[in-house]
Design a protein around this motif. Structure first.
Motif, mmCIF file in Angstrom:
data_model
loop_
_atom_site.group_PDB
_atom_site.id
_atom_site.type_symbol
_atom_site.label_atom_id
_atom_site.label_comp_id
_atom_site.label_asym_id
_atom_site.label_seq_id
_atom_site.Cartn_x
_atom_site.Cartn_y
_atom_site.Cartn_z
ATOM 1 N N LEU A 68 0.957 -1.106 0.020
ATOM 2 C CA LEU A 68 0.079 -0.043 0.093
ATOM 3 C C LEU A 68 0.985 1.219 -0.017
ATOM 4 C CD1 LEU A 68 -2.764 1.186 0.112
ATOM 5 C CD2 LEU A 68 -2.697 1.274 2.617
ATOM 6 N N LEU A 69 1.854 1.072 0.875
ATOM 7 C CA LEU A 69 2.880 2.581 0.842
ATOM 8 C C LEU A 69 3.379 2.820 -0.600
ATOM 9 C CD1 LEU A 69 3.859 4.445 2.757
ATOM 10 C CD2 LEU A 69 5.887 3.077 3.286
ATOM 11 N N LYS A 70 3.952 1.587 -1.408
ATOM 12 C CA LYS A 70 4.456 1.687 -2.694
ATOM 13 C C LYS A 70 3.313 2.114 -3.577
ATOM 14 C CE LYS A 70 6.542 -1.133 -6.195
ATOM 15 N NZ LYS A 70 5.579 -0.888 -7.233
ATOM 16 N N TYR A 71 2.191 1.878 -3.385
ATOM 17 C CA TYR A 71 1.127 2.185 -4.230
ATOM 18 C C TYR A 71 0.840 3.804 -3.889
ATOM 19 C CZ TYR A 71 -3.438 1.901 -6.648
ATOM 20 O OH TYR A 71 -4.588 1.668 -7.783
ATOM 21 N N SER A 78 3.140 5.944 -2.886
ATOM 22 C CA SER A 78 4.332 6.747 -3.301
ATOM 23 C C SER A 78 4.473 7.031 -4.660
ATOM 24 C CB SER A 78 5.476 5.915 -2.806
ATOM 25 O OG SER A 78 5.668 4.820 -3.549
ATOM 26 N N GLU A 79 3.730 6.005 -5.523
ATOM 27 C CA GLU A 79 3.617 6.257 -7.016
ATOM 28 C C GLU A 79 2.488 7.089 -7.544
ATOM 29 O OE1 GLU A 79 3.127 2.073 -8.103
ATOM 30 O OE2 GLU A 79 5.284 1.747 -8.074
ATOM 31 N N ARG A 80 1.449 7.540 -6.477
ATOM 32 C CA ARG A 80 0.273 8.288 -7.077
ATOM 33 C C ARG A 80 0.220 9.506 -5.971
ATOM 34 N NH1 ARG A 80 0.155 2.969 -7.785
ATOM 35 N NH2 ARG A 80 -0.885 2.143 -9.953
ATOM 36 N N ALA A 81 0.804 9.570 -5.084
ATOM 37 C CA ALA A 81 0.532 10.711 -4.367
ATOM 38 C C ALA A 81 1.938 11.653 -4.000
ATOM 39 C CB ALA A 81 -0.133 10.230 -2.816
ATOM 40 N N THR A 82 2.535 12.146 -4.846
ATOM 41 C CA THR A 82 4.052 12.732 -4.809
ATOM 42 C C THR A 82 3.981 14.012 -4.106
ATOM 43 O OG1 THR A 82 3.744 13.316 -7.029
ATOM 44 C CG2 THR A 82 5.210 11.311 -6.492
ATOM 45 N N HIS A 83 2.627 14.461 -3.676
ATOM 46 C CA HIS A 83 2.383 15.875 -3.451
ATOM 47 C C HIS A 83 1.975 15.657 -1.915
ATOM 48 C CE1 HIS A 83 1.900 16.979 -7.558
ATOM 49 N NE2 HIS A 83 2.784 18.051 -7.318
ATOM 50 N N LEU A 84 2.156 14.706 -1.118
ATOM 51 C CA LEU A 84 1.727 14.408 0.171
ATOM 52 C C LEU A 84 2.545 14.947 1.167
ATOM 53 C CD1 LEU A 84 -0.014 11.990 1.406
ATOM 54 C CD2 LEU A 84 1.931 10.679 2.116
ATOM 55 N N ARG A 85 2.000 15.815 2.066
ATOM 56 C CA ARG A 85 2.283 16.824 2.985
ATOM 57 C C ARG A 85 2.275 16.071 4.487
ATOM 58 N NH1 ARG A 85 2.499 19.194 -1.026
ATOM 59 N NH2 ARG A 85 2.657 21.361 -1.450
ATOM 60 N N PHE A 138 10.335 3.887 -0.033
ATOM 61 C CA PHE A 138 9.196 4.533 -0.542
ATOM 62 C C PHE A 138 8.999 6.066 0.019
ATOM 63 C CE2 PHE A 138 7.522 -0.080 -0.596
ATOM 64 C CZ PHE A 138 7.856 -0.207 -2.079
ATOM 65 N N VAL A 139 9.768 6.082 0.929
ATOM 66 C CA VAL A 139 9.707 7.448 1.602
ATOM 67 C C VAL A 139 10.428 8.452 0.721
ATOM 68 C CG1 VAL A 139 11.443 7.343 3.126
ATOM 69 C CG2 VAL A 139 9.452 8.724 3.680
ATOM 70 N N LYS A 140 11.145 7.927 -0.198
ATOM 71 C CA LYS A 140 12.136 8.778 -1.024
ATOM 72 C C LYS A 140 11.103 9.830 -1.988
ATOM 73 C CE LYS A 140 15.795 5.458 -1.269
ATOM 74 N NZ LYS A 140 16.661 4.775 -1.642
ATOM 75 N N LYS A 141 9.770 9.234 -2.203
ATOM 76 C CA LYS A 141 9.009 9.730 -3.351
ATOM 77 C C LYS A 141 8.288 11.225 -2.448
ATOM 78 C CE LYS A 141 9.289 6.755 -6.389
ATOM 79 N NZ LYS A 141 8.358 6.031 -7.176
ATOM 80 N N PHE A 142 8.347 11.067 -1.404
ATOM 81 C CA PHE A 142 7.598 11.992 -0.324
ATOM 82 C C PHE A 142 8.477 13.457 0.032
ATOM 83 C CE2 PHE A 142 5.179 7.958 1.306
ATOM 84 C CZ PHE A 142 4.240 8.152 0.132
ATOM 85 N N GLY A 163 16.895 2.673 11.396
ATOM 86 C CA GLY A 163 17.758 3.056 10.363
ATOM 87 C C GLY A 163 17.049 3.928 9.165
ATOM 88 N N SER A 164 15.474 3.689 9.338
ATOM 89 C CA SER A 164 14.906 4.475 8.501
ATOM 90 C C SER A 164 14.866 5.982 8.368
ATOM 91 C CB SER A 164 13.397 3.884 8.311
ATOM 92 O OG SER A 164 13.040 2.862 8.126
ATOM 93 N N LEU A 165 14.951 6.138 9.506
ATOM 94 C CA LEU A 165 15.011 7.844 9.697
ATOM 95 C C LEU A 165 15.989 8.465 9.031
ATOM 96 C CD1 LEU A 165 14.018 8.323 13.615
ATOM 97 C CD2 LEU A 165 12.795 8.365 11.818
ATOM 98 N N GLU A 166 17.227 8.130 8.664
ATOM 99 C CA GLU A 166 18.091 8.726 7.940
ATOM 100 C C GLU A 166 17.895 8.969 6.417
ATOM 101 O OE1 GLU A 166 22.826 8.567 6.560
ATOM 102 O OE2 GLU A 166 21.953 6.719 7.683
ATOM 103 N N GLU A 167 17.130 8.076 6.012
ATOM 104 C CA GLU A 167 16.389 8.183 4.443
ATOM 105 C C GLU A 167 15.274 9.373 4.530
ATOM 106 O OE1 GLU A 167 17.049 7.253 1.716
ATOM 107 O OE2 GLU A 167 18.592 5.585 2.093
#
Length: 262
Positions: A98-101, A103-110, A129-133, A150-154
């Protein structure tokens, strides 16, 4: 004696924008499963992409609807938004897929909240997937003992606009070296909430040094270890809205922290 008008207003005559504003305040589950079937007007509002700037699926009774059904409803809302989605609040059922889905369709997420999604979202999935946000301003996640380390660095590197971060562990843990990651990669933070995490002087000091714009710091549900008087003074001077734990652990003793006005 005059007669007063007793005619009730027709809610169908409300301006469409006003009706849309009212319906947007409902839970996504209610809109998808009930509201859209009420009348033709509401059906047309339901299909308007601007209606879907927010997904709100929290406090759900899981006894009456399954996880798979919830994910399908969330995907449907993402599709209907046509890229206009800015806020997502999900409890329990979010997964890597769901997170992948999203990230591909909601790149303006705030704003993004993922609460109690144990086992569904992995450290790798969140990192990828957070790279898209890149426009993300607020992040609220709760996690178990090992997830998301470890995800917090990304997140810090890919979300330079991040201003509010809430991290909640479900099991108290001493191993929280990500405090240094927050300090290193999230210098723009203004609001930070940590829960069920042990914080030592060096970790808290790193956050204070690395996040100079911090206005509020909530540690009510954390445990402070070796909390020195000098560090307490630094917190009081730097943070406008400071919430300290009730208990601080000093060498060989436990100290109750009395309520203060800040």
């Amino acid at each position: 004696m005059g007669w007063s008008c007793t005619k009730k207003p027709n809610w169908l005559e409300l301006p469409t924008d006003l009706m849309k504003n009212i319906l947007q305040r409902l839970d996504t589950l209610d809109i998808v499963m009930s509201v859209r079937y009420v009348c033709a007007l509401w059906w047309n509002i339901y299909k308007d992409p601007l209606m879907w700037s927010t997904i709100r699926m929290c406090d759900i009774d899981l006894e009456h609807i399954g996880m798979d059904s919830l994910e399908k409803i969330a995907r449907r809302a993402i599709d209907l938004s046509c890229g206009h989605m800015k806020e997502v609040y999900i409890d329990y059922f979010a997964t890597d897929d769901l997170l992948k889905y999203l990230s591909e369709r909601a790149t303006h997420l705030r704003r993004l909240r993922l609460s109690h999604c144990y086992g569904g979202i992995s450290n790798k999935g969140l990192s990828e997937f957070v790279k898209k946000f890149s426009l993300l301003e607020e992040l609220d996640i709760s996690f178990d003992e090992d997830a998301y380390d470890g995800s917090l660095e990304e997140i810090g590197l890919c979300c330079p606009l991040l201003k509010s971060l809430k991290l909640r562990r479900m099991i108290s843990s001493y191993y929280f070296n990500d405090a240094f990651t927050i300090a290193k990669t999230m210098s723009g933070l203004r609001h930070l909430t940590l829960s069920r995490i042990w914080l030592s002087d060096d970790r808290l000091l790193a956050i204070l040094d690395g996040c100079p714009l911090l206005e509020s710091l909530d540690m009510q549900n954390c445990l402070l270890f070796k909390f020195s008087e000098s560090l307490e003074k630094r917190c009081l001077e730097q943070i406008r809205d400071l919430q300290l734990p009730k208990i601080c652990c000093q060498p060989y003793k436990t100290v109750m922290v009395l309520p203060r006005r800040y």
